[in-house]
Scaffold this active site. Structure first.
Site, mmCIF file in Angstrom:
data_model
loop_
_atom_site.group_PDB
_atom_site.id
_atom_site.type_symbol
_atom_site.label_atom_id
_atom_site.label_comp_id
_atom_site.label_asym_id
_atom_site.label_seq_id
_atom_site.Cartn_x
_atom_site.Cartn_y
_atom_site.Cartn_z
ATOM 1 N N LYS A 185 -17.562 2.664 22.092
ATOM 2 C CA LYS A 185 -16.984 3.299 21.092
ATOM 3 C C LYS A 185 -16.389 2.297 19.975
ATOM 4 O O LYS A 185 -15.316 1.914 20.549
ATOM 5 C CB LYS A 185 -15.871 4.069 21.813
ATOM 6 C CG LYS A 185 -15.550 5.359 21.156
ATOM 7 C CD LYS A 185 -14.862 5.086 19.714
ATOM 8 C CE LYS A 185 -13.377 4.800 19.492
ATOM 9 N NZ LYS A 185 -13.022 4.281 18.119
ATOM 10 N N GLU A 261 -7.807 -6.768 26.861
ATOM 11 C CA GLU A 261 -7.262 -7.668 25.778
ATOM 12 C C GLU A 261 -6.549 -7.235 24.700
ATOM 13 O O GLU A 261 -7.116 -6.527 23.825
ATOM 14 C CB GLU A 261 -8.777 -8.471 25.187
ATOM 15 C CG GLU A 261 -9.621 -9.080 26.069
ATOM 16 C CD GLU A 261 -9.118 -10.224 26.912
ATOM 17 O OE1 GLU A 261 -8.104 -10.713 26.488
ATOM 18 O OE2 GLU A 261 -9.626 -10.816 27.993
ATOM 19 N N CYS A 295 -6.282 -11.690 16.885
ATOM 20 C CA CYS A 295 -5.327 -11.682 18.115
ATOM 21 C C CYS A 295 -4.858 -13.113 18.357
ATOM 22 O O CYS A 295 -3.964 -13.334 19.041
ATOM 23 C CB CYS A 295 -6.188 -11.101 19.499
ATOM 24 S SG CYS A 295 -7.500 -11.826 19.815
HETATM 25 P P1 NDP Z 1 -6.290 -0.450 18.661
HETATM 26 O O1 NDP Z 1 -5.630 -0.369 19.760
HETATM 27 O O2 NDP Z 1 -5.898 0.689 17.311
HETATM 28 O O3 NDP Z 1 -7.737 0.307 18.690
HETATM 29 C C1 NDP Z 1 -8.914 -0.351 19.380
HETATM 30 C C2 NDP Z 1 -9.883 0.526 19.843
HETATM 31 O O4 NDP Z 1 -9.361 1.736 20.849
HETATM 32 C C3 NDP Z 1 -10.426 1.616 18.544
HETATM 33 O O5 NDP Z 1 -11.936 1.680 18.934
HETATM 34 C C4 NDP Z 1 -9.725 2.675 18.674
HETATM 35 O O6 NDP Z 1 -10.037 3.641 18.056
HETATM 36 C C5 NDP Z 1 -9.563 2.971 20.214
HETATM 37 N N1 NDP Z 1 -8.431 3.727 20.725
HETATM 38 C C6 NDP Z 1 -7.309 4.097 20.075
HETATM 39 N N2 NDP Z 1 -6.244 4.673 20.547
HETATM 40 C C7 NDP Z 1 -7.142 5.208 21.766
HETATM 41 C C8 NDP Z 1 -7.019 6.147 23.094
HETATM 42 N N3 NDP Z 1 -6.018 6.682 23.170
HETATM 43 N N4 NDP Z 1 -8.056 6.137 23.886
HETATM 44 C C9 NDP Z 1 -9.035 5.546 23.810
HETATM 45 N N5 NDP Z 1 -9.582 4.818 22.885
HETATM 46 C C10 NDP Z 1 -8.484 4.602 21.723
HETATM 47 O O7 NDP Z 1 -6.766 -1.841 17.856
HETATM 48 P P2 NDP Z 1 -7.165 -2.233 16.657
HETATM 49 O O8 NDP Z 1 -8.532 -1.578 16.331
HETATM 50 O O9 NDP Z 1 -5.979 -2.011 15.517
HETATM 51 O O10 NDP Z 1 -7.179 -3.854 16.609
HETATM 52 C C11 NDP Z 1 -6.068 -4.693 16.575
HETATM 53 C C12 NDP Z 1 -5.445 -4.981 17.556
HETATM 54 O O11 NDP Z 1 -6.516 -5.567 18.718
HETATM 55 C C13 NDP Z 1 -4.330 -5.987 17.761
HETATM 56 O O12 NDP Z 1 -3.355 -5.834 18.394
HETATM 57 C C14 NDP Z 1 -5.125 -7.356 18.240
HETATM 58 O O13 NDP Z 1 -4.045 -8.369 18.563
HETATM 59 C C15 NDP Z 1 -6.091 -6.976 19.356
HETATM 60 N N6 NDP Z 1 -6.937 -7.675 19.601
HETATM 61 C C16 NDP Z 1 -6.984 -8.349 20.770
HETATM 62 C C17 NDP Z 1 -7.957 -9.194 21.120
HETATM 63 C C18 NDP Z 1 -7.635 -10.118 22.412
HETATM 64 O O14 NDP Z 1 -8.775 -10.656 22.929
HETATM 65 N N7 NDP Z 1 -6.554 -10.258 23.216
HETATM 66 C C19 NDP Z 1 -8.913 -9.792 20.262
HETATM 67 C C20 NDP Z 1 -9.122 -8.956 19.191
HETATM 68 C C21 NDP Z 1 -8.037 -7.892 18.775
HETATM 69 P P3 NDP Z 1 -9.748 4.063 16.700
HETATM 70 O O15 NDP Z 1 -10.172 2.847 15.682
HETATM 71 O O16 NDP Z 1 -10.426 5.374 16.176
HETATM 72 O O17 NDP Z 1 -8.287 4.364 16.803
#
Ligand code: NDP
Length: 503
Positions: A185, A261, A295
């Site tokens: 997803k 992550e 991140c």
């Molecule tokens: P989100 O948490 O908003 O979304 C990540 C994914 O989860 C998307 O596909 C999102 O769908 C989905 N999602 C959101 N809510 C739910 C739920 N309740 N149940 C299941 N799936 C869900 O993150 P972002 O896309 O905004 O990414 C940025 C974040 O990712 C930052 O905090 C960054 O630090 C972190 N990150 C961490 C990394 C690491 O390795 N530690 C690497 C890269 C990023 P939808 O987009 O439709 O909401």
């Protein structure tokens, strides 16, 4: 001209990829994929939900239970993974342009970072397919015991928008290497390279149902349905910390294995004895790469007081070299943020900074006048004299904003770097190896770079402490996550010694 990877769109809509076929949502729902640099519609995207997730999990389960994927040998899987990597590289330019169009990140980065790295993820795990080790033990009674790894079955991958194909493939490759079938997803803001991946998968000979890609949103949508599905054995998630907590709760009733992550609040610590020019240059890149939406971004600069004004000047010089503009222009080094809504959230942090006494915006802080005003652009911003307890230090800004704090002593620097809820990454700049080592011991982050930032070896453990993650990815760690252990014991009745009788 339309990107060739979108050439086959039916009704201008990027569909799901379920059971080897492009599939519309049962209710026909779609959402818009928008170019964040212009605000223009790129295409529609099928909006999935529980119905599509159910179909995808059923297809994945069939492919896994009945084969052919789970019946393939590691060598056969390695061949297919290698082909996927080769095919991504063969279409590198198309994938890079599509990623830049969809995410706003500069073509320079997608051509030299995201897309080659996505291909390498497959090549790397193709090689690891041949290097699985099963620990074996011989007991006192001569019996032999071997712990082997087997696929979990159907696994769910949920990925963010900041490094779309790079992070999707970072999970997909090890999941496939271990013989699992997958439902991916992607983030709703960047669905298109995941959509385009279906062509590569088909060409590489991935059997139907082994990889399913369901587009949609997270909460109350495809993401949540995937997490709750009882047929999904594990969720590998990269995204925000609060989303990780929601996913952990939603997956608890079905006892899923989970790997997270999550967010970060990385810092660059510059000690007075560092190579200041180099440190300032890399620390600026650490904060601004991908518009600060990484991140691992070094979004905090902690600098020893005696060299602070010099370092701030050097960072300002580095920032002045940044070229903001059209992400598809090969000269651009800072593109658009992922969307106007997110850009405005980042701006709200800058507004907050302006309201704090003593805090100074050294440069940037505005929407640049030179770019498309409908795009999600923001000037690279440097903010000094920021107090440790402020939102700017404690929360993930996820934009091209670098905060500066000064310290007098080693302990003060360590206390500042550790003084947030996150624990993902940190860079230490000093020529004193003892000081660097001591700092690495004291810093509570999953990754510590000495006189560097973002250098990686994919064999090593990748992940965060505290609120930055649960579990580790990378090399064998990912292969371990995407597998079950089984211990097989063989008795040796001819052995001259008897062991303990256990039952
Ligand atoms: P989100 O948490 O908003 O979304 C990540 C994914 O989860 C998307 O596909 C999102 O769908 C989905 N999602 C959101 N809510 C739910 C739920 N309740 N149940 C299941 N799936 C869900 O993150 P972002 O896309 O905004 O990414 C940025 C974040 O990712 C930052 O905090 C960054 O630090 C972190 N990150 C961490 C990394 C690491 O390795 N530690 C690497 C890269 C990023 P939808 O987009 O439709 O909401």
């Amino acid at each position: 001209m339309r990107n060739p990877l979108l050439g086959s769109l039916k009704s201008n809509t990027a569909l799901h990829f379920i059971n080897g076929e492009l599939t519309a949502s049962a209710n026909g729902a779609t959402f818009d994929s928008v170019n964040p640099a212009t605000g223009e519609l790129i295409c529609k995207v099928a909006l999935g939900g529980a119905v599509e997730i159910n179909a995808a999990v059923a297809a994945a389960d069939k492919a896994w239970r009945e084969g052919p994927w789970s019946k393939t040998t590691p060598s056969e899987r390695a061949t297919i993974l290698r082909r996927i990597g080769d095919e991504i590289l063969a279409r590198k330019q198309e994938f890079a342009e599509l990623e830049s169009l969809d995410s706003g990140k500069p073509l320079q980065e997608t051509m030299n970072g995201d897309i080659p790295r996505a291909a390498f993820n497959f090549h790397f795990y193709a090689d690891l397919c041949h290097h699985q080790v099963s620990p074996s033990f011989r007991s006192d009674d001569g019996s032999h015991h071997t712990t082997i790894r087997e696929p979990l079955g159907v696994v769910g991958l949920i990925t963010p928008w900041n490094l779309p194909l790079y992070l999707a493939t970072w999970k997909l490759a090890p999941a496939l290497a271990q013989g699992n079938s997958v439902v991916l997803k992607p983030a709703e803001l960047t669905p298109l390279t995941a959509y385009a991946l279906h062509e590569v998968l088909l060409k590489a000979g991935v059997p139907a149902g082994v990889v399913n890609i369901v587009q949609g949103f997270g909460p109350d949508s495809a993401g949540e349905a995937l997490v709750k599905h009882p047929g999904v054995k594990a969720i590998s998630f990269t995204g925000e910390t609060v989303t990780g907590a929601a996913i952990m709760a939603a997956g608890a009733p079905t006892l899923k294995k989970m790997s997270f992550e999550l967010g970060g609040k990385g810092a660059s610590i510059i000690f007075a004895d560092a190579d200041l020019e180099k440190a300032a240059k890399v620390a600026t890149r650490a904060a601004m790469r991908n518009q600060g939406q990484v991140c691992l971004a070094g979004s905090r600069l902690l600098v020893e007081e005696s060299v602070a004004s010099k370092v701030i000047e050097l960072v300002k010089q580095e920032i002045s070299k940044i070229k903001i503009g059209d992400p598809l222009d090969p000269e651009t080094t800072l593109g658009a943020l992922c969307g106007v809504e997110h850009r405005n959230k980042v701006l709200s942090f800058i507004d907050h900074a302006k309201s704090l006494a003593g805090v100074k915006i050294e440069c940037g802080g505005n929407v640049p006048a030179s770019v498309n005003q409908k795009g999600a652009f923001l000037e690279p911003t440097l903010i000094t004299n920021v107090p440790q307890e402020s939102r700017l230090i404690q929360e993930e800004i996820f934009g091209p904003v670098l905060t500066v704090q000064t310290f007098k002593t080693f302990d003060e620097a360590i206390s500042m770097v550790n003084g947030t809820k996150y624990g993902l990454s940190c860079s230490v700049w000093t020529k004193d190896i003892d000081k660097a080592n001591h700092a690495a011991n004291k810093i509570r982050t999953g990754l510590v770079w000495i006189n560097s930032w973002f250098i990686r070896n994919l064999h090593t453990a990748f992940g965060g402490m505290k609120h930055s993650g649960v579990g580790r990815e990378g090399g064998q760690y990912s292969l371990d996550f995407f597998s079950e252990m089984k211990t097989v014991s063989v008795a040796n009745p001819l052995h001259e010694r008897h062991g303990l009788v256990w039952i």
